[in-house]
Design a protein around this motif. Structure first.
Motif, PDB file in Angstrom:
ATOM      1  N   LYS A 191      29.081   0.437 -15.338  1.00 55.22           N
ATOM      2  CA  LYS A 191      28.102  -0.116 -16.589  1.00 55.22           C
ATOM      3  C   LYS A 191      28.916  -1.016 -17.300  1.00 55.22           C
ATOM      4  CE  LYS A 191      24.727   0.969 -17.457  1.00 55.22           C
ATOM      5  NZ  LYS A 191      23.482   0.244 -17.042  1.00 55.22           N
ATOM      6  N   LYS A 199      29.697  -4.107 -16.875  1.00 53.45           N
ATOM      7  CA  LYS A 199      29.293  -5.452 -16.584  1.00 53.45           C
ATOM      8  C   LYS A 199      29.026  -6.103 -18.026  1.00 53.45           C
ATOM      9  CE  LYS A 199      27.947  -7.291 -12.154  1.00 53.45           C
ATOM     10  NZ  LYS A 199      27.342  -6.555 -11.205  1.00 53.45           N
ATOM     11  N   ALA A 200      28.518  -5.403 -18.697  1.00 52.91           N
ATOM     12  CA  ALA A 200      27.940  -6.019 -19.764  1.00 52.91           C
ATOM     13  C   ALA A 200      29.110  -6.444 -20.816  1.00 52.91           C
ATOM     14  CB  ALA A 200      27.145  -5.065 -20.964  1.00 52.91           C
ATOM     15  N   ASP A 219      33.729  -7.533 -13.648  1.00 49.43           N
ATOM     16  CA  ASP A 219      32.966  -7.391 -12.546  1.00 49.43           C
ATOM     17  C   ASP A 219      33.835  -7.080 -11.297  1.00 49.43           C
ATOM     18  OD1 ASP A 219      34.836  -9.593 -12.506  1.00 49.43           O
ATOM     19  OD2 ASP A 219      33.537 -11.110 -11.567  1.00 49.43           O
TER      20      ASP A 219
END
Ligand code: SF4
Ligand code: SF4
Lengths: 209, 644
Positions: free
Chosen positions: B449, B451-452, B456
């Motif tokens: 979760k 990525k925000a 990556d």
């Protein structure tokens, strides 16, 4: 005549080897042979990682009186049975003393560090010399190869028990072995195990001539 | 047939501690036993499963420890004596239920046996169950030898029935996995009937409802039960004292440390000077008994594993009793005389005694020790590795290579099982985290979760098949629902390999060996909404291609099931799939551009490196004939032939 008393109470035996060699089985058979005669037997086992290539050790305490610690105190091993040669060295470092006796299977099992080339496996004669220097009596037998010829490498353990009995020092004999093996194994395996036991006895007999 | 039920009353047998515990439960007339496999506890349930028919027993390997405890409690509520078994960290899993159970109370005797692993001989922790007994306020017993391991289980059932609450009997590796002689008692009749009475007066412990509510009332009742237990502890035949009437030093000890302490006193010849109190009822401590012994001397050494528990309890009690017994000097772990990490042994205890008595303790001449150490230094160490022919070696070979090819600094969150070894070089150091059962998938769900926040890196988790059902499932559901981006790789080797191949819900049999509905992992994952692929990890090429595709695929939860039976499974053991041949004329050894992939990197123990000849060899005795190394050697020196 089979000896009936202990040379020392408790009498301490270590069986050592590598995971997968059948250490636990060997210590159980030996323990049962002694328990059968009324000895108090305590076995301590380190087999958490037994199947995964680590060093394995069984500590046997044999007594007329009581259960002892499942870990033998330092330097108090009377006999070390090594299913693999360098394991004998490792055990002697902690549990050996100048009077310790050793029965050693000569077939090496390479540790991963040797397989990948990070470490070298000591030369066979060097291992013999080292074990000889550290002990009062050292016997070397090629149990694994003999067991392979018999059809199953795991029988090497049983040969070692036969050889141990032939070395003297422990109040055990063929009859005890037969009782235990007949009780714990399927009937069709008993003959092969007895044959392996006898081969072990002969390996020591041949040495003594 | 098992000696556990064939052995007649009064006969003497060499039993593993775990077998002694099982026999104790049989002598107590246990009817239901449940547990989750975990070293060093597994043989208890296994032994009971072998005799379940003739002893009219229901035995199950539950999906996890919490469910095991619930299953055992249900039996108790319905009037059947029940046993619940787990390794130390299993108690953490079950503790939420245990807290409430201790409040609601039980009916027929219920005994909980956690097996702790001081020294973490086969664990990723050396956590302790003793603290849970105190935390949830239930009696704690700790047998000190093999005979007690059997006898105290029986006693614990009676105690549990008397106080109508669960009793914890703690074992440790050096009892559970050690063996000693045990004299058998009687086995009771096997008939039993279950009925859950629930319509009597609500608060009636035998006829009402089983609740921890109303809390204050139940909690008070629970503490009264503890007081009852303490008065029984005062009279317990299992607490023993050896030594002079007024010793110079009193050693207070419990569990396997009873054996270490006896031996240490013997080693130093201190039998006439030291008193040894072997305590088996370790929480709550019986104050009158303790006062009797504490009053006999001024110096006290507490010997226990692993962290301070008994020592603290004794100190508190001694402080309360000080007006009557005087001020004591304590030795143990607080003063650093004994270690607070790892297991103890006779030498460590002897060392502590020697320091207190200002004696020399040298087990062997220093010259011998030095010579032996020098020689042993030549013996290369044995790092743990996967068994020859283990599917995990092939799986991690591919996982490791694919993450490198993917080249985004992806990583694997590990989990508990044989495959935990992939944290080591023998698993190509693939695992970057390792915590509790199911934590791999849980951590991945969290990583997936991030990525925000600019992360990556691909988050991969691994899970065994048994672990999948135990605790991975909720984490996977979480990942799907939270739309996390993870790849879960289920290393399905068809059993609980690490602990000796116990069945789990993904297997077609139950603990007793009877047919049972099999729950398919891939179908479960699909039903949750994950994208699922299945491969044979021995097919290196296909597995590699599949995993690469999955990592590159669109975000979301992906599951790769790698299915291949454990090399030691009863189905496979000692049966080679392939006859392997290594052609030494093709093997290029050090000159091969491969940098000796087979032995330097892949390093299955079935392969040896012959340094003198400069070639690799197959060790016929060790090779399991899985055939994988044939696909590893780029020179094609290793060939395989199917065994007919
Ligand atoms: S027991 Fe099975 S799963 Fe575990 S390391 Fe050995 S082969 Fe692999
Ligand atoms: S075939 Fe190769 S990889 Fe498989 S067990 Fe034998 S040596 Fe190891």
């Amino acid at each position: 005549m089979q000896q009936t008393t202990l040379l020392s109470d408790p009498y301490n035996v270590i069986i050592t080897g590598v995971g997968g060699q059948g250490n636990v089985m060997a210590s159980r058979v030996l323990g049962n042979m002694l328990s059968e005669q009324g000895f108090e037997v305590t076995i301590g086992e380190t087999f958490g990682a037994s199947q995964r290539g680590g060093s394995v050790m069984s500590h046997l305490r044999i007594s007329r009186q009581t259960a002892w610690s499942p870990q033998i105190p330092k330097a108090k091993a009377h006999v070390v049975v090594a299913l693999e040669p360098i394991e004998a060295l490792r055990v002697l470092m902690v549990f050996g003393n100048p009077r310790t006796r050793v029965l050693c299977n000569t077939r090496p099992i390479q540790p991963v560090a040797v397989i990948c080339g990070d470490a070298a496996y000591p030369d066979g004669t060097e291992i013999r010399r080292a074990i000889g220097e550290l002990t009062s009596d050292a016997r070397f037998v090629d149990a694994t190869d003999a067991a392979v010829r018999l059809g199953n490498p795991i029988l090497g353990n049983i040969m070692m028990i036969g050889a141990l009995a032939a070395m003297g020092g422990l109040p055990i004999g063929r009859a005890d072995f037969k009782v235990v093996i007949s009780r714990t194994m399927d009937a069709d395996k008993v003959t092969a195990n007895l044959a392996a036991y006898d081969m072990g006895v002969d390996m020591i007999g041949a040495k003594e001539q | 047939m098992s000696i556990l039920i064939e052995g007649k009353s009064g006969t003497r047998h060499l039993l593993m501690g775990n077998e002694a515990i099982a026999r104790g439960a049989l002598e107590a007339g246990v009817h239901v036993a449940a547990g989750y496999p975990g070293t060093p506890s597994s043989e208890i349930i296994e032994s009971l499963a072998k005799v379940c028919g003739p002893r009219n027993l229901y035995v199950e390997w539950s999906v996890n420890e919490k469910v095991a405890m619930e299953v055992a409690a249900a039996a108790s509520f319905a009037g059947l004596r029940s046993l619940c078994v787990m390794k130390q960290n299993g108690v953490n899993v079950a503790s939420d239920f245990l807290l409430h159970l201790a409040g609601s109370g039980t009916r027929a005797g219920m005994v909980i046996v956690p097996c702790d692993d001081p020294g973490a001989l086969s664990s990723a922790n050396e956590g302790e169950s003793r603290h849970f007994a105190r935390l949830v306020e239930i009696p704690l017993l700790e047998p000190g030898d093999f005979q007690q391991a059997k006898d105290m289980i029986k006693w614990a059932f009676a105690l549990s029935e008397q106080i109508r609450n669960p009793v914890m009997v703690r074992s440790v590796t050096r009892l559970s996995h050690a063996s000693g002689n045990v004299v058998f008692g009687d086995l009771p009749a096997v008939d039993a009937e279950a009925y859950f009475k629930h319509d009597g007066p609500a608060l009636d412990p035998l006829q009402g409802v089983m609740l921890s509510y109303p809390v204050a009332l139940k909690h008070r009742g629970q503490q009264e039960k503890l007081q009852q237990a303490v008065s029984l502890f005062e009279q317990s035949p299992f607490n023993t004292y050896e030594g002079p009437e007024n010793p110079e030093l009193l050693v207070i000890t419990s569990s396997a440390c009873c054996l270490y302490s006896t031996e240490a006193i013997h080693l130093l010849g201190l039998e006439e000077r030291v008193g040894l109190l072997k305590l088996t009822t370790t929480w709550p401590l019986p104050p009158q008994l303790m006062e009797n012994y504490l009053a006999r001397t001024d110096k006290i050494l507490v010997v226990e594993e692993v962290i301070r528990f008994l020592e603290n309890e004794v100190k508190v009690l001694a402080a309360e009793l000080a007006p009557r017994i005087g001020i004591k000097t304590f030795f143990g772990k607080k003063d650093g005389l004994l270690p607070t990490v790892g297991e103890l042994n006779p030498d460590l205890v002897a060392g502590a005694l020697a320091r207190i008595f200002k004696m020399d303790y040298e087990p062997v001449a220093a010259t011998y020790a030095a010579q032996a150490a020098e020689m042993a230094a030549k013996a290369p160490g044995r790092d743990l590795t996967f068994c020859p022919g283990c599917p995990h070696r092939a799986s991690f070979w591919t996982i490791h290579n694919v993450l490198e090819m993917d080249n985004r600094q992806g990583f694997v969150c590990g989990d508990i099982g044989c495959y935990s070894l992939a944290m080591l070089p023998s698993g190509f150091s693939t695992l970057k985290t390792l915590h509790a059962m199911g934590s791999g998938a849980g951590l991945a769900s969290g990583f997936g979760k991030l990525k925000a926040f600019g992360m990556d890196q691909p988050a991969v988790a691994v899970s065994g098949d048994s672990t999948f059902f135990h605790a991975v499932l909720p984490a996977l559901v979480n990942a799907v629902h939270q739309q996390s981006d993870i790849t879960l790789i289920v290393l399905d080797n068809s059993g609980t390999a690490m602990t000796g191949f116990q069945p789990h819900p993904g297997r077609p049999v139950d603990a007793a060996g009877n047919p049972a509905p099999q729950i398919d992992i891939a179908s479960v994952c699909e039903a949750i909404g994950a994208r699922v692929r299945t491969c044979d990890p021995f097919d290196l090429e296909r597995t590699e291609r599949t995993l690469l595709e999955m990592l590159a695929d669109t975000p979301g939860v992906k599951v790769l099931v790698l299915k291949q039976i454990c090399a030691l499974s009863p189905e496979k053991k000692a049966k080679k799939m392939f006859e392997m041949r290594l052609d030494e004329s093709i093997c290029l050894g050090e000159n091969c551009g491969c940098n000796r992939l087979c032995t330097r990197i892949f390093k299955c123990p079935g392969l040896n490196w012959d340094a003198a000849a400069g070639v690799a060899r197959i060790d016929e005795v060790i090779c399991a004939g899985c055939g994988v190394c044939a696909s590893i050697c780029p020179a094609g020196a290793i060939s395989k032939k199917e065994v007919a």
